[in-house]
Design a protein around this motif. Structure first.
Motif: not given
Length: 383
Positions: A19-27, A61-66
Protein backbone atom coordinates in the motif's frame (compact mmCIF):
# COMPACT_ATOMS: atom_id res chain seq x y z
CA UNK A 1 17.13 5.78 22.23
CA UNK A 2 16.89 2.92 19.74
CA UNK A 3 20.35 2.24 18.32
CA UNK A 4 19.99 0.46 14.98
CA UNK A 5 22.23 0.74 11.93
CA UNK A 6 20.36 0.55 8.64
CA UNK A 7 23.29 0.31 6.26
CA UNK A 8 24.37 -3.21 5.22
CA UNK A 9 20.92 -4.57 6.14
CA UNK A 10 19.25 -6.89 3.66
CA UNK A 11 16.34 -4.84 2.32
CA UNK A 12 12.98 -6.49 1.75
CA UNK A 13 11.73 -4.42 -1.18
CA UNK A 14 7.98 -3.81 -1.23
CA UNK A 15 6.05 -5.75 -3.85
CA UNK A 16 3.44 -4.30 -6.16
CA UNK A 17 0.72 -4.98 -3.56
CA UNK A 18 2.46 -2.78 -1.00
CA UNK A 19 0.00 0.00 0.00
CA UNK A 20 2.97 2.35 0.43
CA UNK A 21 3.31 2.41 -3.37
CA UNK A 22 -0.21 3.69 -4.01
CA UNK A 23 0.00 6.78 -6.23
CA UNK A 24 -3.26 8.17 -4.84
CA UNK A 25 -2.02 7.72 -1.28
CA UNK A 26 1.29 9.43 -2.02
CA UNK A 27 -0.50 12.35 -3.69
CA UNK A 28 -2.70 12.67 -0.60
CA UNK A 29 0.34 12.61 1.71
CA UNK A 30 2.27 15.22 -0.26
CA UNK A 31 -0.75 17.51 -0.45
CA UNK A 32 -0.15 18.31 3.23
CA UNK A 33 3.37 19.62 2.45
CA UNK A 34 4.53 18.33 5.83
CA UNK A 35 7.47 16.13 4.82
CA UNK A 36 10.91 17.40 5.91
CA UNK A 37 9.47 20.34 7.84
CA UNK A 38 11.08 21.30 11.18
CA UNK A 39 9.83 19.98 14.48
CA UNK A 40 6.81 21.81 15.88
CA UNK A 41 5.52 21.93 19.44
CA UNK A 42 1.96 21.09 18.35
CA UNK A 43 3.09 17.62 17.22
CA UNK A 44 5.80 17.14 19.85
CA UNK A 45 3.24 17.65 22.62
CA UNK A 46 0.94 15.03 21.09
CA UNK A 47 3.61 12.31 21.03
CA UNK A 48 4.67 13.27 24.55
CA UNK A 49 1.08 12.88 25.73
CA UNK A 50 0.69 9.57 23.87
CA UNK A 51 3.85 8.21 25.53
CA UNK A 52 2.67 9.26 28.99
CA UNK A 53 -0.86 7.92 28.63
CA UNK A 54 0.29 4.61 27.12
CA UNK A 55 3.29 4.36 29.50
CA UNK A 56 5.56 3.74 26.51
CA UNK A 57 9.22 4.80 26.07
CA UNK A 58 8.75 5.46 22.35
CA UNK A 59 6.05 7.47 20.59
CA UNK A 60 6.06 8.64 16.97
CA UNK A 61 4.04 10.62 14.43
CA UNK A 62 5.05 8.53 11.45
CA UNK A 63 4.43 9.43 7.77
CA UNK A 64 5.01 6.75 5.14
CA UNK A 65 6.51 7.83 1.82
CA UNK A 66 7.41 5.48 -1.07
CA UNK A 67 11.00 4.81 0.03
CA UNK A 68 11.12 5.89 3.66
CA UNK A 69 9.18 6.54 6.81
CA UNK A 70 9.63 10.05 8.16
CA UNK A 71 8.89 11.22 11.69
CA UNK A 72 7.23 14.58 12.15
CA UNK A 73 7.57 14.09 15.92
CA UNK A 74 9.19 11.37 18.03
CA UNK A 75 10.21 10.46 21.54
CA UNK A 76 12.70 7.68 22.27
CA UNK A 77 14.15 7.22 18.77
CA UNK A 78 16.46 10.17 18.24
CA UNK A 79 16.19 9.99 14.43
CA UNK A 80 13.90 11.63 11.85
CA UNK A 81 13.52 8.82 9.30
CA UNK A 82 14.26 5.19 8.46
CA UNK A 83 14.24 3.16 5.22
CA UNK A 84 10.79 1.92 4.26
CA UNK A 85 11.69 -1.78 4.47
CA UNK A 86 12.21 -1.60 8.26
CA UNK A 87 8.94 0.26 8.82
CA UNK A 88 6.40 -1.47 11.01
CA UNK A 89 3.71 1.10 10.26
CA UNK A 90 3.73 0.47 6.50
CA UNK A 91 2.01 -2.86 7.17
CA UNK A 92 -1.04 -1.21 8.78
CA UNK A 93 -1.82 1.40 6.09
CA UNK A 94 -4.91 -0.59 5.06
CA UNK A 95 -6.12 -1.12 8.65
CA UNK A 96 -8.23 1.80 9.96
CA UNK A 97 -8.25 2.58 13.67
CA UNK A 98 -5.97 0.90 16.22
CA UNK A 99 -3.57 -1.92 15.34
CA UNK A 100 -1.94 -3.57 18.36
CA UNK A 101 0.78 -6.24 18.23
CA UNK A 102 1.57 -7.44 21.76
CA UNK A 103 4.80 -9.23 20.74
CA UNK A 104 6.39 -8.35 17.41
CA UNK A 105 8.49 -11.53 17.47
CA UNK A 106 5.30 -13.57 16.99
CA UNK A 107 4.14 -11.61 13.92
CA UNK A 108 5.40 -13.16 10.65
CA UNK A 109 5.62 -9.69 9.05
CA UNK A 110 7.81 -8.30 11.82
CA UNK A 111 9.94 -11.12 13.24
CA UNK A 112 12.82 -10.53 10.73
CA UNK A 113 12.74 -6.75 11.09
CA UNK A 114 16.12 -5.46 12.34
CA UNK A 115 14.29 -3.18 14.76
CA UNK A 116 12.94 -6.37 16.36
CA UNK A 117 15.90 -8.77 16.04
CA UNK A 118 18.50 -6.35 17.45
CA UNK A 119 19.47 -6.78 21.11
CA UNK A 120 16.90 -5.03 23.31
CA UNK A 121 14.83 -4.55 20.17
CA UNK A 122 11.19 -3.63 19.85
CA UNK A 123 8.63 -6.06 21.21
CA UNK A 124 5.35 -4.15 21.46
CA UNK A 125 3.57 -1.95 18.89
CA UNK A 126 0.29 -0.04 18.96
CA UNK A 127 -0.56 2.43 16.22
CA UNK A 128 -3.60 4.38 15.10
CA UNK A 129 -3.90 5.06 11.39
CA UNK A 130 -3.67 8.67 10.23
CA UNK A 131 -6.43 8.63 7.65
CA UNK A 132 -7.31 11.44 5.25
CA UNK A 133 -10.95 12.49 4.65
CA UNK A 134 -10.72 10.52 1.36
CA UNK A 135 -9.75 7.35 3.20
CA UNK A 136 -6.02 7.26 2.44
CA UNK A 137 -3.69 6.04 5.19
CA UNK A 138 -0.68 8.35 5.26
CA UNK A 139 0.99 7.18 8.47
CA UNK A 140 0.31 6.49 12.13
CA UNK A 141 0.53 7.83 15.62
CA UNK A 142 2.15 4.90 17.35
CA UNK A 143 3.72 3.85 20.65
CA UNK A 144 6.37 1.13 21.05
CA UNK A 145 8.00 -0.73 23.89
CA UNK A 146 10.85 -3.19 24.42
CA UNK A 147 8.67 -5.53 26.42
CA UNK A 148 5.58 -7.47 25.26
CA UNK A 149 2.35 -5.96 26.59
CA UNK A 150 -1.11 -4.67 25.69
CA UNK A 151 -2.92 -1.35 25.97
CA UNK A 152 -6.00 -0.95 28.09
CA UNK A 153 -9.23 0.06 26.38
CA UNK A 154 -8.83 3.57 27.82
CA UNK A 155 -5.29 3.85 26.47
CA UNK A 156 -6.48 2.70 23.04
CA UNK A 157 -9.28 5.26 23.09
CA UNK A 158 -6.84 8.02 24.09
CA UNK A 159 -4.39 6.99 21.34
CA UNK A 160 -7.19 7.24 18.76
CA UNK A 161 -8.22 10.66 20.07
CA UNK A 162 -4.65 11.91 19.84
CA UNK A 163 -4.35 10.54 16.28
CA UNK A 164 -7.47 12.52 15.39
CA UNK A 165 -5.73 15.61 16.76
CA UNK A 166 -2.69 14.90 14.58
CA UNK A 167 -4.94 14.76 11.51
CA UNK A 168 -6.71 17.94 12.63
CA UNK A 169 -3.33 19.71 12.76
CA UNK A 170 -2.42 18.39 9.31
CA UNK A 171 -5.77 19.47 7.85
CA UNK A 172 -5.37 22.92 9.41
CA UNK A 173 -1.89 23.29 7.90
CA UNK A 174 -3.15 22.23 4.49
CA UNK A 175 -6.14 24.56 4.64
CA UNK A 176 -3.96 27.52 5.67
CA UNK A 177 -1.47 26.67 2.94
CA UNK A 178 -4.19 26.52 0.30
CA UNK A 179 -5.64 29.85 1.45
CA UNK A 180 -2.19 31.43 1.46
CA UNK A 181 -1.51 30.25 -2.08
CA UNK A 182 -4.95 31.48 -3.20
CA UNK A 183 -4.31 34.90 -1.65
CA UNK A 184 -0.92 35.07 -3.33
CA UNK A 185 -2.52 34.27 -6.68
CA UNK A 186 -5.21 36.89 -6.10
CA UNK A 187 -2.58 39.47 -5.15
CA UNK A 188 -0.57 38.73 -8.29
CA UNK A 189 -3.71 38.95 -10.41
CA UNK A 190 -4.78 42.23 -8.83
CA UNK A 191 -1.35 43.74 -9.32
CA UNK A 192 -1.34 42.61 -12.93
CA UNK A 193 -4.79 44.16 -13.45
CA UNK A 194 -3.60 47.46 -11.98
CA UNK A 195 -0.46 47.38 -14.14
CA UNK A 196 -2.39 46.68 -17.33
CA UNK A 197 -5.03 49.26 -16.45
CA UNK A 198 -2.30 51.87 -16.00
CA UNK A 199 -0.75 50.96 -19.36
CA UNK A 200 -4.12 51.08 -21.14
CA UNK A 201 -4.91 54.46 -19.62
CA UNK A 202 -1.56 55.80 -20.75
CA UNK A 203 -2.34 54.55 -24.24
CA UNK A 204 -5.63 56.48 -24.17
CA UNK A 205 -3.74 59.60 -23.06
CA UNK A 206 -1.40 59.13 -26.02
CA UNK A 207 -4.37 59.03 -28.37
CA UNK A 208 -5.77 62.20 -26.81
CA UNK A 209 -2.41 63.92 -27.30
CA UNK A 210 -2.52 62.97 -30.98
CA UNK A 211 -6.04 64.38 -31.21
CA UNK A 212 -4.89 67.64 -29.58
CA UNK A 213 -2.50 68.28 -32.46
CA UNK A 214 -5.43 68.35 -34.88
CA UNK A 215 -7.76 70.53 -32.75
CA UNK A 216 -7.41 74.31 -33.02
CA UNK A 217 -10.44 75.42 -31.00
CA UNK A 218 -9.18 76.71 -27.63
CA UNK A 219 -12.20 75.48 -25.68
CA UNK A 220 -11.91 72.00 -27.19
CA UNK A 221 -8.17 71.94 -26.48
CA UNK A 222 -8.80 72.84 -22.83
CA UNK A 223 -11.43 70.12 -22.51
CA UNK A 224 -9.13 67.50 -24.04
CA UNK A 225 -6.23 68.57 -21.83
CA UNK A 226 -8.41 68.35 -18.72
CA UNK A 227 -9.59 64.89 -19.79
CA UNK A 228 -5.99 63.82 -20.38
CA UNK A 229 -4.99 65.11 -16.96
CA UNK A 230 -7.76 63.20 -15.21
CA UNK A 231 -6.95 59.97 -17.02
CA UNK A 232 -3.29 60.35 -16.07
CA UNK A 233 -4.38 60.80 -12.46
CA UNK A 234 -6.28 57.51 -12.59
CA UNK A 235 -3.27 55.85 -14.23
CA UNK A 236 -1.05 57.18 -11.43
CA UNK A 237 -3.41 55.67 -8.85
CA UNK A 238 -3.14 52.23 -10.49
CA UNK A 239 0.64 52.60 -10.72
CA UNK A 240 0.78 53.20 -6.94
CA UNK A 241 -1.42 50.14 -6.37
CA UNK A 242 0.81 48.02 -8.59
CA UNK A 243 3.90 49.07 -6.65
CA UNK A 244 2.49 48.73 -3.14
CA UNK A 245 3.30 45.69 -1.00
CA UNK A 246 -0.20 45.74 0.50
CA UNK A 247 -2.97 44.29 -1.61
CA UNK A 248 -6.58 44.79 -0.55
CA UNK A 249 -5.83 47.64 1.87
CA UNK A 250 -3.50 50.63 1.76
CA UNK A 251 -2.00 53.09 4.20
CA UNK A 252 -3.83 56.18 3.00
CA UNK A 253 -1.30 58.64 4.45
CA UNK A 254 1.62 57.32 2.40
CA UNK A 255 -0.65 56.59 -0.56
CA UNK A 256 -2.03 60.15 -0.73
CA UNK A 257 1.45 61.57 -0.16
CA UNK A 258 2.60 59.75 -3.30
CA UNK A 259 -0.40 61.00 -5.27
CA UNK A 260 0.23 64.58 -4.11
CA UNK A 261 3.92 64.21 -4.93
CA UNK A 262 2.90 63.52 -8.53
CA UNK A 263 0.80 66.70 -8.56
CA UNK A 264 3.61 68.70 -6.94
CA UNK A 265 5.99 67.57 -9.69
CA UNK A 266 3.84 69.29 -12.33
CA UNK A 267 3.39 72.51 -10.33
CA UNK A 268 5.71 75.46 -10.01
CA UNK A 269 8.45 74.94 -7.42
CA UNK A 270 7.24 78.15 -5.76
CA UNK A 271 3.85 76.66 -4.85
CA UNK A 272 3.85 75.42 -1.25
CA UNK A 273 2.16 72.15 -0.26
CA UNK A 274 1.33 71.59 3.42
CA UNK A 275 0.40 68.02 4.35
CA UNK A 276 -1.00 66.68 7.62
CA UNK A 277 -2.02 63.10 6.89
CA UNK A 278 -2.83 60.63 9.66
CA UNK A 279 -1.85 56.97 9.03
CA UNK A 280 -5.21 55.36 8.31
CA UNK A 281 -5.75 51.95 6.70
CA UNK A 282 -8.48 51.77 4.05
CA UNK A 283 -9.84 49.32 1.55
CA UNK A 284 -9.14 49.88 -2.14
CA UNK A 285 -12.83 50.65 -2.69
CA UNK A 286 -12.37 53.69 -0.45
CA UNK A 287 -8.76 54.61 -1.18
CA UNK A 288 -9.14 54.89 -4.98
CA UNK A 289 -12.03 57.42 -5.08
CA UNK A 290 -10.40 59.31 -2.19
CA UNK A 291 -7.14 59.63 -4.13
CA UNK A 292 -9.00 60.77 -7.23
CA UNK A 293 -10.93 63.26 -5.12
CA UNK A 294 -7.72 64.75 -3.68
CA UNK A 295 -6.25 64.90 -7.18
CA UNK A 296 -9.29 66.79 -8.51
CA UNK A 297 -9.36 69.26 -5.61
CA UNK A 298 -5.65 70.07 -5.83
CA UNK A 299 -5.41 70.36 -9.59
CA UNK A 300 -8.48 72.62 -9.63
CA UNK A 301 -6.92 74.79 -6.92
CA UNK A 302 -3.68 75.08 -8.89
CA UNK A 303 -5.64 75.94 -12.02
CA UNK A 304 -8.22 78.43 -10.69
CA UNK A 305 -7.24 79.73 -7.23
CA UNK A 306 -4.28 81.92 -8.19
CA UNK A 307 -3.67 84.50 -10.88
CA UNK A 308 -0.50 82.79 -12.07
CA UNK A 309 0.47 79.12 -11.78
CA UNK A 310 3.63 80.03 -9.83
CA UNK A 311 1.75 81.51 -6.87
CA UNK A 312 0.04 80.18 -3.80
CA UNK A 313 -0.11 77.42 -1.26
CA UNK A 314 -2.32 74.38 -0.78
CA UNK A 315 -2.93 72.55 2.51
CA UNK A 316 -4.28 69.01 2.77
CA UNK A 317 -5.20 67.30 6.04
CA UNK A 318 -6.62 63.87 6.78
CA UNK A 319 -7.56 62.60 10.23
CA UNK A 320 -9.95 60.29 12.01
CA UNK A 321 -12.84 61.71 14.00
CA UNK A 322 -14.43 58.87 15.97
CA UNK A 323 -15.42 56.34 13.28
CA UNK A 324 -15.33 58.88 10.45
CA UNK A 325 -12.57 60.20 8.20
CA UNK A 326 -12.24 63.96 7.74
CA UNK A 327 -10.45 65.37 4.69
CA UNK A 328 -9.77 69.08 4.22
CA UNK A 329 -8.17 70.80 1.24
CA UNK A 330 -7.60 74.55 1.47
CA UNK A 331 -6.01 77.26 -0.65
CA UNK A 332 -5.35 80.97 -0.02
CA UNK A 333 -6.41 82.13 -3.45
CA UNK A 334 -9.12 84.21 -5.07
CA UNK A 335 -12.03 82.21 -3.71
CA UNK A 336 -15.26 81.45 -5.54
CA UNK A 337 -16.86 84.18 -7.68
CA UNK A 338 -19.57 86.22 -6.00
CA UNK A 339 -22.84 84.31 -5.97
CA UNK A 340 -21.21 80.99 -6.89
CA UNK A 341 -23.06 77.94 -5.51
CA UNK A 342 -20.98 74.77 -5.82
CA UNK A 343 -24.13 72.64 -5.35
CA UNK A 344 -25.61 74.02 -8.57
CA UNK A 345 -22.38 74.29 -10.54
CA UNK A 346 -22.35 72.74 -14.01
CA UNK A 347 -18.55 72.67 -14.25
CA UNK A 348 -17.08 69.26 -15.00
CA UNK A 349 -14.64 69.53 -12.06
CA UNK A 350 -17.45 70.09 -9.56
CA UNK A 351 -19.49 67.27 -11.08
CA UNK A 352 -16.53 64.90 -10.72
CA UNK A 353 -15.97 65.96 -7.10
CA UNK A 354 -19.66 65.46 -6.31
CA UNK A 355 -19.68 62.06 -8.04
CA UNK A 356 -16.62 60.84 -6.09
CA UNK A 357 -18.22 62.02 -2.84
CA UNK A 358 -21.33 60.00 -3.67
CA UNK A 359 -19.11 56.93 -4.17
CA UNK A 360 -17.75 57.48 -0.65
CA UNK A 361 -21.19 58.35 0.73
CA UNK A 362 -19.46 61.48 2.00
CA UNK A 363 -20.64 64.87 3.19
CA UNK A 364 -19.22 67.69 1.03
CA UNK A 365 -18.97 71.36 1.95
CA UNK A 366 -17.03 74.34 0.57
CA UNK A 367 -16.56 77.48 2.68
CA UNK A 368 -14.70 80.80 2.62
CA UNK A 369 -11.11 80.46 3.85
CA UNK A 370 -10.58 84.25 3.90
CA UNK A 371 -8.82 84.32 1.55
CA UNK A 372 -9.37 81.29 -0.60
CA UNK A 373 -11.58 78.25 -0.29
CA UNK A 374 -11.59 75.30 2.09
CA UNK A 375 -13.23 72.01 1.15
CA UNK A 376 -14.43 69.74 3.99
CA UNK A 377 -15.30 66.10 3.31
CA UNK A 378 -16.49 63.60 5.94
CA UNK A 379 -17.24 59.90 5.42
CA UNK A 380 -17.23 56.51 7.09
CA UNK A 381 -14.72 54.19 5.39
CA UNK A 382 -15.64 50.68 4.29
CA UNK A 383 -14.40 47.96 6.69
Amino acid sequence: MLAVKFENQQMLMPNHHDPANSIERLVALRSYQILDTPRESEFDELVQLAAEICEAPISVVNLIEDRRQWFKAEIGLGIRETPLDVSICRHVLLQPGITMISDLRNDPRMRANPLVTVDSGLRFYAGCLLETPDGHGIGTLCVLDRSPRVLTSRQQSALKTLANQVMAQLELRRSLGQKTRLLEQQEMLLKEVNHRTKNNLQLIVGLIQLQLRQVHDKEAQTALMDTSRRIMSIAAVHERLYQTDEVGTVNVASYLAQVIAGIRATASHEVKFELDLAPVKMSLDTAIPLALLVNELLTNALKYAYSTPSQGSIAVALHREDDRIVLTAADRGKGFPTGFDYRKSKSLGMKIIASLCRQLDAELAFSDNRPGVVCLIKFTPNP
